[in-house]
Design a protein around this motif. Sequence first.
Motif, PDB file in Angstrom:
ATOM      1  N   GLU A   1      43.753  19.610  17.267  1.00  0.00           N
ATOM      2  CA  GLU A   1      43.945  18.758  18.864  1.00  0.00           C
ATOM      3  C   GLU A   1      42.860  18.434  19.688  1.00  0.00           C
ATOM      4  O   GLU A   1      41.488  19.444  19.470  1.00  0.00           O
ATOM      5  N   ARG A   2      42.473  18.174  20.266  1.00  0.00           N
ATOM      6  CA  ARG A   2      41.415  17.984  21.367  1.00  0.00           C
ATOM      7  C   ARG A   2      41.610  18.160  22.664  1.00  0.00           C
ATOM      8  O   ARG A   2      42.320  17.695  23.673  1.00  0.00           O
ATOM      9  N   ILE A   3      40.984  19.601  23.749  1.00  0.00           N
ATOM     10  CA  ILE A   3      41.358  19.448  24.934  1.00  0.00           C
ATOM     11  C   ILE A   3      40.005  19.671  25.555  1.00  0.00           C
ATOM     12  O   ILE A   3      39.190  20.116  25.308  1.00  0.00           O
ATOM     13  N   VAL A   4      40.070  19.093  26.348  1.00  0.00           N
ATOM     14  CA  VAL A   4      39.178  18.673  27.602  1.00  0.00           C
ATOM     15  C   VAL A   4      39.647  20.480  28.680  1.00  0.00           C
ATOM     16  O   VAL A   4      41.006  19.939  29.428  1.00  0.00           O
ATOM     17  N   VAL A   5      38.940  21.051  29.209  1.00  0.00           N
ATOM     18  CA  VAL A   5      38.657  21.896  30.149  1.00  0.00           C
ATOM     19  C   VAL A   5      37.881  22.012  31.248  1.00  0.00           C
ATOM     20  O   VAL A   5      36.718  21.297  31.537  1.00  0.00           O
ATOM     21  N   CYS A   6      38.130  21.176  32.409  1.00  0.00           N
ATOM     22  CA  CYS A   6      37.375  21.522  33.894  1.00  0.00           C
ATOM     23  C   CYS A   6      38.258  22.293  35.166  1.00  0.00           C
ATOM     24  O   CYS A   6      38.987  22.949  34.540  1.00  0.00           O
ATOM     25  N   GLY A   7      37.406  21.831  35.854  1.00  0.00           N
ATOM     26  CA  GLY A   7      37.289  22.961  37.298  1.00  0.00           C
ATOM     27  C   GLY A   7      36.339  23.007  37.618  1.00  0.00           C
ATOM     28  O   GLY A   7      35.039  22.889  37.320  1.00  0.00           O
ATOM     29  N   PRO A   8      36.525  23.840  38.925  1.00  0.00           N
ATOM     30  CA  PRO A   8      35.059  23.752  40.019  1.00  0.00           C
ATOM     31  C   PRO A   8      34.324  25.036  39.047  1.00  0.00           C
ATOM     32  O   PRO A   8      34.783  25.946  38.257  1.00  0.00           O
ATOM     33  N   SER A   9      32.775  25.193  39.974  1.00  0.00           N
ATOM     34  CA  SER A   9      32.238  25.846  39.464  1.00  0.00           C
ATOM     35  C   SER A   9      32.151  27.160  38.745  1.00  0.00           C
ATOM     36  O   SER A   9      32.835  27.312  40.297  1.00  0.00           O
ATOM     37  N   GLY A  10      32.594  28.124  38.606  1.00  0.00           N
ATOM     38  CA  GLY A  10      32.896  29.666  38.517  1.00  0.00           C
ATOM     39  C   GLY A  10      34.400  29.574  38.733  1.00  0.00           C
ATOM     40  O   GLY A  10      35.380  31.353  38.768  1.00  0.00           O
ATOM     41  N   SER A  11      35.323  28.720  38.014  1.00  0.00           N
ATOM     42  CA  SER A  11      36.301  28.762  37.696  1.00  0.00           C
ATOM     43  C   SER A  11      36.665  29.266  36.791  1.00  0.00           C
ATOM     44  O   SER A  11      38.051  30.493  35.891  1.00  0.00           O
ATOM     45  N   GLY A  12      35.684  30.436  36.029  1.00  0.00           N
ATOM     46  CA  GLY A  12      35.787  30.668  34.697  1.00  0.00           C
ATOM     47  C   GLY A  12      35.904  29.904  32.879  1.00  0.00           C
ATOM     48  O   GLY A  12      36.156  30.317  31.464  1.00  0.00           O
ATOM     49  N   LYS A  13      35.795  28.485  33.028  1.00  0.00           N
ATOM     50  CA  LYS A  13      36.078  28.066  31.973  1.00  0.00           C
ATOM     51  C   LYS A  13      34.865  28.245  31.177  1.00  0.00           C
ATOM     52  O   LYS A  13      35.291  27.931  29.466  1.00  0.00           O
TER      53      LYS A  13
END
Lengths: 366, 258
Positions: free
Chosen positions: B44-56
Amino acid sequence: MHEFEKHPDLPPPTSQMGVVGWLRKNLFSSIPNSIMTVIALYLLYLTIPAMVEWALINADWVGSSREACSSDGACWVFIYARINQFLYGFYPVEEQWRVNLGAAIFVVSLLLLVIRGVPGKAWIGGFTLLIFPVIAFFLFSGGIFGLEKISTSNWGGLMLTLILSTVGIVAALPFGILLALGRRSDMPIVRALCVSYIELWRGVPLITVLFMASVMLPLFLPSGVNFDKLLRALVGIALFQSAYVAEVVRGGLQAIAKGQSEAAASLGLNYRKTMALIVLPQALKVVIPGLVVTFIELFKDTTLVSIISLFDLLGIVQSALTDPSWLGFAIEGYVFAGLLYWVFCFGMSRYSMHLERRFETGHKGS
Amino acid sequence: MPEADSNAQTIAHSDAMIEIIGMHKWYGTFHVLKDINLTVNRGERIVVCGPSGSGKSTLIRCFNRLEEHQRGKILVEGMELTSETKKIETIRREVGMVFQHFNLFPHLTVLENCCLAPIWVGKQSRRDAEKAATRFLERVKIGDQAKKYPGQLSGGQQQRVAIARSLCMNPKIMLFDEPTSALDPEMIKEVLDVMVDLAEEGMTMVCVTHEMGFAKKVADRVIFMDEGQIVESNAPGEFFDNPQNERTKLFLSQILDH
């Protein structure tokens, strides 16, 4: 509108090049700079010719007693007459080949280690660090294999200076690295021990350490147990020096970005391999200048052993100055000693600069 | 959406590469990751995104325990990550990681960077390690730079070396922590191309990235994080065209509308 055209590379203006360009740029670039240049030239004119005249032109070079020194220049005859003592202390003349042999083995192994492209460096290094000290000890002190026993109280001069400083440096480096790693350890007990050790030794002058090792320690030991005085001084110097090495190495460890050990860890390297293969090679490279400073300091600080009546190079020169038949040649003696110290220190400093250049890979740890 | 995920995950899935169950993490008193439930399946290919500081970044750094979690479970290939050093080292051998700042070893050549772990951790002979490393370096189109030091390469080249270095350990999963964020715009594509190739060959990947083009192209799932929580997790088509959560909509409008 202009058509875009690539501009060719042109040579710099001629006023920037050649001897005249260099002089203008470096020595006479502004009025203060020009004034400084003139003052410096004048000071050189005052000192250099007088020095050359005293040390070389008017000096006495040959002879065997103070009568040979009739001119008003330097009396190098004094050095020449005493050179054996300056180099070997009171080591018996007919046994001095042992010292020379030991020194020759050491110099050859050092050269093999230093010259690039020699195979089997790990073996040579192991020999120099582990086997050679044993050989040298028995060779110098004797009492085995039919070699005459020579007490360490007879060792002196340049020989003693070199023994004190090399043993101090070689023993302090690994111990200091371990202390530095310990000071950054996650384990509070280890860290506390290392911090107290380092701060204790750094807070004490070397002269106190030597004095304690020589005078106080025997008081605490049970009677009958007695270590050689030289050995006690060596242990004292090594313990003292390792605290300084530890602080220098810690500076290097802190300069290496955390990403380096994270990358190593993410590849599956354990702590030991991460330190040995990734962090320490980079950290030690960063602190080469600092390490060499502490080594040069140690080399010069070995003169302090005269406080516990060991006669290192300076000590033996000083004792020679009090010889009634050679009174009045203190300047020659100190100049000679100073020159020898300078040669060794300058050598170390040049070699460290060479190492810095050699390890330069165009990138600081990111 | 995360609630729906968490039910199925108590039973070990035969296809699960990484399973995270009710995981929390604190930095001191700061609660960085809150009740994370996530399964990464094989291939599986997963992309994690989110604002900075979101813990990704923190999240994927927990996968190989560069960061320690305080509550919940992380299972990698069925093995639970605990403070046991041996287990952590075993898991790290299977999990490759690529960093934002490359973290190549500057005192070693490109080839030595790639061979180090196979030799010292994988117990390969120098010859085998170099052969494999050369193959991987060619795969990331940088075979001719093997003898250079990292400092002599451009950012894009360095990041491709970093990918090759990870691949040399034959990892079962690759983690990418903002692999293109420190690169000049001209170099982003060469790194993304390598990552797309890798994805097409079937590598299991978790990428923290803001490259939405990459996400649309290769991701099986896009995860959006905010304030230490997984807000939304969906296939890229759904995720971009029909975001469910208000926070996701706001984030997407901010990064997609110029």
